[in-house]
Design an enzyme around this catalytic site. Sequence first.
Site, PDB file in Angstrom:
ATOM      1  N   CYS A   1       0.859  -1.182   0.000  1.00  0.00           N
ATOM      2  CA  CYS A   1       0.000   0.000   0.000  1.00  0.00           C
ATOM      3  C   CYS A   1       0.894   1.230   0.000  1.00  0.00           C
ATOM      4  O   CYS A   1       1.892   1.267   0.710  1.00  0.00           O
ATOM      5  CB  CYS A   1      -0.875  -0.018   1.250  1.00  0.00           C
TER       6      CYS A   1
ATOM      7  N   HIS B   1      -9.087  -4.178  -1.666  1.00  0.00           N
ATOM      8  CA  HIS B   1      -8.064  -3.502  -0.844  1.00  0.00           C
ATOM      9  C   HIS B   1      -8.532  -2.106  -0.460  1.00  0.00           C
ATOM     10  O   HIS B   1      -8.465  -1.716   0.711  1.00  0.00           O
ATOM     11  CB  HIS B   1      -6.745  -3.427  -1.619  1.00  0.00           C
ATOM     12  N   GLU B   2      -9.017  -1.358  -1.436  1.00  0.00           N
ATOM     13  CA  GLU B   2      -9.388   0.039  -1.158  1.00  0.00           C
ATOM     14  C   GLU B   2     -10.605   0.118  -0.235  1.00  0.00           C
ATOM     15  O   GLU B   2     -10.653   0.959   0.658  1.00  0.00           O
ATOM     16  CB  GLU B   2      -9.629   0.804  -2.461  1.00  0.00           C
TER      17      GLU B   2
ATOM     18  N   HIS C   1      -9.890  -0.077   3.395  1.00  0.00           N
ATOM     19  CA  HIS C   1      -9.420   1.152   4.045  1.00  0.00           C
ATOM     20  C   HIS C   1     -10.536   1.843   4.842  1.00  0.00           C
ATOM     21  O   HIS C   1     -10.263   2.504   5.843  1.00  0.00           O
ATOM     22  CB  HIS C   1      -8.872   2.145   3.018  1.00  0.00           C
TER      23      HIS C   1
HETATM   24 ZN   LIG Z   1      -3.921   0.707   0.674  1.00  0.00          ZN
END
Ligand SMILES: [Zn+2]
Length: 136
Positions: A85, A126-127, A130
């Site tokens: 990341c 993945h995003e 967050h």
């Molecule tokens: Zn990330």
Amino acid sequence: MVKDIVRDPMFLKQKSEPATEDDKQVVVDLLDTLKANRDRCVGMAANMIGVKKQIIVVAMGPFIFPMINPVITKKSGKFETEEGCLSLDGVRPCTRYKEIEVDYLDQNFKPKHGKYTDFTAQIIQHEIQHFSGELI
Ligand SMILES: [Zn+2]
């Protein structure tokens, strides 16, 4: 406008809230910032530019598209992998799904539904992670 990338874990560990039409400029800033970092980054969440809202941008080949308030509605094909990341050093192990379906709003805040596979699906997962404040 291109923004600085946030790397403060105390900030990144906070949860993101649903975005509203007042956040349209955040979408533009996030698109600009991903474009500026495209050589080393394939996706970005709004908290990486200091805004705790549920907005992500995803690069798919030459295209970059935003997703506002995305929610994964279906997932299949579980696998284990490792990801890096831009906000963190190194890589971390994580569980992902090969195929996902997502409800989201587009840049004009129109409801959309999409199916994604493989690398694009992985970036989206993945995003979205967050938003929960988990650091992967
Ligand atoms: Zn990330």
